[in-house]
Design a protein around this motif. Structure first.
Motif, mmCIF file in Angstrom:
data_model
loop_
_atom_site.group_PDB
_atom_site.id
_atom_site.type_symbol
_atom_site.label_atom_id
_atom_site.label_comp_id
_atom_site.label_asym_id
_atom_site.label_seq_id
_atom_site.Cartn_x
_atom_site.Cartn_y
_atom_site.Cartn_z
ATOM 1 N N ALA A 96 0.817 -1.220 0.000
ATOM 2 C CA ALA A 96 0.000 0.000 0.000
ATOM 3 C C ALA A 96 0.849 1.268 0.000
ATOM 4 O O ALA A 96 0.416 2.316 -0.475
ATOM 5 N N HIS A 97 2.067 1.175 0.563
ATOM 6 C CA HIS A 97 2.975 2.339 0.552
ATOM 7 C C HIS A 97 3.662 2.527 -0.801
ATOM 8 O O HIS A 97 4.265 3.567 -1.045
ATOM 9 N N ARG A 101 -3.165 1.348 -5.562
ATOM 10 C CA ARG A 101 -4.319 0.621 -5.005
ATOM 11 C C ARG A 101 -3.925 -0.839 -4.811
ATOM 12 O O ARG A 101 -3.276 -1.416 -5.678
ATOM 13 N N VAL A 102 -4.314 -1.409 -3.686
ATOM 14 C CA VAL A 102 -4.033 -2.821 -3.409
ATOM 15 C C VAL A 102 -5.349 -3.547 -3.139
ATOM 16 O O VAL A 102 -6.152 -3.109 -2.306
ATOM 17 N N PHE A 119 -5.445 -2.268 9.191
ATOM 18 C CA PHE A 119 -5.359 -1.228 8.151
ATOM 19 C C PHE A 119 -6.070 0.046 8.620
ATOM 20 O O PHE A 119 -5.559 1.157 8.436
ATOM 21 N N ILE A 124 -4.455 3.179 6.749
ATOM 22 C CA ILE A 124 -4.090 2.811 5.371
ATOM 23 C C ILE A 124 -5.391 2.703 4.589
ATOM 24 O O ILE A 124 -6.212 1.824 4.851
ATOM 25 N N ASN A 126 -5.824 2.728 1.036
ATOM 26 C CA ASN A 126 -5.828 2.284 -0.372
ATOM 27 C C ASN A 126 -5.748 0.760 -0.511
ATOM 28 O O ASN A 126 -5.279 0.237 -1.507
ATOM 29 N N ILE A 127 -6.217 0.039 0.538
ATOM 30 C CA ILE A 127 -6.315 -1.421 0.465
ATOM 31 C C ILE A 127 -7.783 -1.818 0.532
ATOM 32 O O ILE A 127 -8.527 -1.326 1.372
#
Length: 213
Positions: A96-97, A101-102, A119, A124, A126-127
């Protein structure tokens, strides 16, 4: 008593000494604290370079293997990444870093629920984590720039190869589950797939269907 800074330095030194040299990967691994992803009896060993057991009979991979797999994936900031095998969520947090997008899938609902909570706690955003049969990938979200498989298949799974963009890369452990496997990097070209054998590894087998826990 080892200080936080010393522990982090030792952690990064262990990664470098085992071949993790990509600056972006090291930076991501410095930012993601492995501690919250390891629970119970093994929490105090979270900063050692070793695999540890987690719920549902699964493992959290040793950090140097996570680093080497991430490095092999060559993730760029605009990439959309699929991870098959969420496990503890540690690998997805590092991706994710590095990626835009994950998407991460696991056959065990409990693992996905626990990973989502971490998350959220680490902010976080964008997972996206799903409970699903990862051997089929995520057709609704395909194609992907990068695919990372954290369980061993006898061959790179056909549905996952099909969900890779032209120019995309998949990293997957390949081999019989009870022997040493090889980490393979597959690059999709206009004409087919190119395979690079990277190093021997040992992972739990990639199983079809959903888990019982």
């Amino acid at each position: 008593m080892t200080s936080e800074a010393e522990r982090k330095m030792q952690f990064l030194f262990a990664l470098r000494s085992r071949g993790v040299t990509d600056a972006r990967v090291l930076d991501a691994m410095e930012k993601v604290d492995r501690g919250p992803f390891v629970k119970g009896l093994f929490a105090e060993r979270a900063y050692e370079d070793m695999p540890l057991p987690i719920a549902c009979g699964q493992t959290i991979s040793q950090p140097s293997v996570v680093g080497l797999m991430t490095q092999a994936l060559k993730v760029s900031p605009r990439d959309k990444v699929l991870e098959v095998g969420t496990g503890s969520g540690y690998q997805a947090a590092i991706l994710a870093h590095l990626a835009r997008r994950v998407y991460t899938v696991d056959r065990y609902k409990r693992l996905v629920t626990e990973a989502r909570a971490i998350f959220d706690a680490q902010d976080i955003t964008n997972i996206t984590a799903f409970t699903a049969d990862g051997s089929h990938g995520l057709p609704d979200q395909a194609p992907f720039d990068r695919i990372l498989v954290t369980a061993a298949a006898e061959d790179p799974p056909g549905p996952l190869l099909a969900q890779l963009k032209i120019g995309g890369i998949m990293v997957v452990p390949v081999g019989q589950s009870d022997t040493v496997q090889s980490l393979i990097r597959v690059t999709r070209s206009d004409t087919g797939y190119d395979y690079d054998e990277l190093r021997p590894v040992r992972f739990v087998p990639l199983l079809e269907g959903l888990g019982k826990e």
